[in-house]
Design a protein around this motif. Structure first.
Motif, PDB file in Angstrom:
ATOM      1  N   ALA A 180      -7.069   5.238  -4.712  1.00 34.84           N
ATOM      2  CA  ALA A 180      -7.336   5.616  -3.330  1.00 34.84           C
ATOM      3  C   ALA A 180      -8.726   5.161  -2.899  1.00 34.84           C
ATOM      4  CB  ALA A 180      -7.210   7.122  -3.160  1.00 34.84           C
ATOM      5  N   ALA A 181      -8.827   4.816  -1.618  1.00 38.39           N
ATOM      6  CA  ALA A 181     -10.102   4.394  -1.041  1.00 38.39           C
ATOM      7  C   ALA A 181     -10.627   5.429  -0.040  1.00 38.39           C
ATOM      8  CB  ALA A 181      -9.948   3.033  -0.353  1.00 38.39           C
ATOM      9  N   VAL A 233      -2.324   0.113  -5.535  1.00 40.35           N
ATOM     10  CA  VAL A 233      -3.240   0.555  -4.483  1.00 40.35           C
ATOM     11  C   VAL A 233      -2.508   1.537  -3.580  1.00 40.35           C
ATOM     12  CG1 VAL A 233      -4.635  -0.157  -2.507  1.00 40.35           C
ATOM     13  CG2 VAL A 233      -4.516  -1.623  -4.540  1.00 40.35           C
ATOM     14  N   GLY A 234      -3.152   2.666  -3.309  1.00 36.65           N
ATOM     15  CA  GLY A 234      -2.687   3.638  -2.312  1.00 36.65           C
ATOM     16  C   GLY A 234      -3.899   4.105  -1.551  1.00 36.65           C
ATOM     17  N   PRO A 275      11.037   7.254 -13.622  1.00 33.39           N
ATOM     18  CA  PRO A 275       9.591   7.258 -13.408  1.00 33.39           C
ATOM     19  C   PRO A 275       9.226   7.856 -12.055  1.00 33.39           C
ATOM     20  CG  PRO A 275      10.473   5.054 -13.100  1.00 33.39           C
ATOM     21  CD  PRO A 275      11.600   5.889 -13.624  1.00 33.39           C
ATOM     22  N   ILE A 276       8.014   8.390 -11.982  1.00 35.42           N
ATOM     23  CA  ILE A 276       7.500   8.947 -10.739  1.00 35.42           C
ATOM     24  C   ILE A 276       6.206   8.223 -10.377  1.00 35.42           C
ATOM     25  CG2 ILE A 276       8.511  11.162 -11.388  1.00 35.42           C
ATOM     26  CD1 ILE A 276       5.453  12.126 -11.481  1.00 35.42           C
ATOM     27  N   ALA A 277       5.544   8.695  -9.323  1.00 36.41           N
ATOM     28  CA  ALA A 277       4.316   8.041  -8.858  1.00 36.41           C
ATOM     29  C   ALA A 277       3.229   9.057  -8.551  1.00 36.41           C
ATOM     30  CB  ALA A 277       4.605   7.221  -7.602  1.00 36.41           C
ATOM     31  N   ILE A 278       2.019   8.583  -8.616  1.00 43.90           N
ATOM     32  CA  ILE A 278       0.862   9.228  -7.990  1.00 43.90           C
ATOM     33  C   ILE A 278       0.359   8.187  -7.004  1.00 43.90           C
ATOM     34  CG2 ILE A 278      -1.482  10.104  -8.358  1.00 43.90           C
ATOM     35  CD1 ILE A 278      -0.503  10.885 -11.227  1.00 43.90           C
ATOM     36  N   THR A 279       0.755   8.319  -5.750  1.00 45.70           N
ATOM     37  CA  THR A 279       0.571   7.203  -4.816  1.00 45.70           C
ATOM     38  C   THR A 279      -0.860   7.014  -4.346  1.00 45.70           C
ATOM     39  OG1 THR A 279       1.097   8.570  -2.875  1.00 45.70           O
ATOM     40  CG2 THR A 279       2.942   7.411  -3.952  1.00 45.70           C
ATOM     41  N   HIS A 280      -1.677   8.080  -4.353  1.00 51.21           N
ATOM     42  CA  HIS A 280      -3.018   7.943  -3.799  1.00 51.21           C
ATOM     43  C   HIS A 280      -3.971   8.955  -4.431  1.00 51.21           C
ATOM     44  CE1 HIS A 280      -0.908  10.894  -1.354  1.00 51.21           C
ATOM     45  NE2 HIS A 280      -2.030  11.314  -0.808  1.00 51.21           N
ATOM     46  N   ASP A 338       0.864  -1.176   0.000  1.00 42.80           N
ATOM     47  CA  ASP A 338       0.000   0.000   0.000  1.00 42.80           C
ATOM     48  C   ASP A 338       0.904   1.230   0.000  1.00 42.80           C
ATOM     49  OD1 ASP A 338      -1.843   2.036   0.434  1.00 42.80           O
ATOM     50  OD2 ASP A 338      -2.988   0.920   1.930  1.00 42.80           O
ATOM     51  N   ALA A 339       0.773   2.064  -1.028  1.00 49.11           N
ATOM     52  CA  ALA A 339       1.722   3.151  -1.249  1.00 49.11           C
ATOM     53  C   ALA A 339       1.468   4.386  -0.398  1.00 49.11           C
ATOM     54  CB  ALA A 339       1.724   3.546  -2.724  1.00 49.11           C
TER      55      ALA A 339
END
Length: 325
Positions: free
Chosen positions: A206-207, A241-242, A170-175, A8-9
């Motif tokens: 994101a949740a 999943v974040g 590369p980069i991220a969009i974690t949530h 989970d990020a």
């Protein structure tokens, strides 16, 4: 099917032994807690020191991870990996050399901006997104050199696109979620998500109820549908999943998260005047250890076992290895 290793990020709130044990027993093999939102250097060092204390006090449960192989060790021995990250870059206090120092201390994820414009770039909540600044470009380059993952979950779209284009890796969009599915300033456009994927990045669905459709909060199958629609945009190798799951947060925690020290005015973050306080957890995810319920739901919407393993953690592990080894 066999439960894949869960990564989970992004999570936040108060982590204690009860939370750590619940995550480990729930199949998590790596989680990124939020070590800070608005804190400067000294406060950020305090947070790092507290996590080192927690690692010593809970050595049979967790290990702080610095490399992808540390996460693989957690998969092998059943511990919970802790990947250290912050939701802002205030900890740098305008000093480019601090990137390397924090990397040496084990920090592996930095969100470029939180909810405000800063020295690096624009936030999703500003009327005008400036894009990545000159300092921001240098920090992004230095993060890549030092093995810190750049996170654009709270930036504006222009700043995210600039970062994707400018970053050596590369980069991220974690949530976050696709804005085309749930329009919200905190969610990302299809253009950003596609650019992210083209450069090898990953978006974590994101949740968090304020930025997630009601149907994706109602059932695990609904959240699996959200993931499937995100995969339609980004491809199965670029979605994870974040959850943005939060623990034991009270009004004081929410006030700090939303307003820090910068405002005397009431701010709602991703909420609104009609939803000003704490929001309920998704119906299918009342506690974080229920995230494993997503595994069969992903199968129900058509993902194969290898694809489910990628979404539940494999894509993050691949990205982490590429960024910090």
């Amino acid at each position: 099917m066999t439960l894949p290793a869960i990564i989970d990020a992004l999570q936040c709130g108060t982590f204690d032994r009860e939370v750590l044990k619940m995550l480990r027993d729930g199949g998590y093999r790596c989680v990124t807690p939020t070590l800070g939102f608005w804190e400067g250097t000294l406060e950020s060092l305090d947070s790092l020191a507290r996590w080192r204390d927690m690692e010593r006090e809970n050595a049979e449960l967790i290990r702080i991870v610095r490399r992808a192989d540390d996460i693989r060790a957690c998969i092998a021995d059943g511990k919970l990996g802790i990947l250290l990250g912050y939701q802002n870059t205030n900890l740098l206090e305008d000093r480019i050399r601090y990137v390397e120092l924090f990397a040496d201390l084990g920090v592996r994820v930095l969100q470029l901006t939180y909810n405000n414009q800063n020295e690096l770039g624009g936030s999703c909540y500003e009327k005008e997104d400036s894009g990545l600044t000159r300092f921001g470009r240098e920090v992004v380059e230095e993060m890549a050199r030092c093995g810190i993952l750049a996170d654009c979950s709270h930036t504006g779209d222009r700043t995210a696109l600039d970062t994707i284009e400018h970053s050596p890796g590369p980069i991220a969009i974690t949530h976050a979620n696709p804005a085309s599915i749930f329009p919200h300033a905190r969610n990302r456009s299809d253009r950003v998500i596609k650019a992210l994927a083209e450069r090898g990045g990953v978006i974590g669905c994101a949740a968090y109820r304020n930025i997630t459709p009601d149907w994706a909060c109602a059932t695990a199958r609904g959240f699996a549908d959200l993931i499937a629609r995100t995969v339609d945009i980004a491809g199965v190798d670029h979605v994870g999943v974040g959850t943005d799951f939060s623990y034991k947060g009270d009004d004081a925690f929410r006030a700090w998260m939303r307003m820090g020290r910068w405002s005397r005015q009431l701010n709602y973050g991703a909420g609104s005047a009609s939803a000003p306080g704490a929001v309920s957890k998704p119906d299918w995810l009342p506690s974080a250890d229920r995230l494993s319920d997503l595994v069969p739901a992903l199968g129900e919407v058509g993902f194969s076992e290898p694809e489910i393993a990628k979404i539940m953690g494999g894509n993050w592990l691949r990205l982490y290895e590429e960024v910090f080894g």
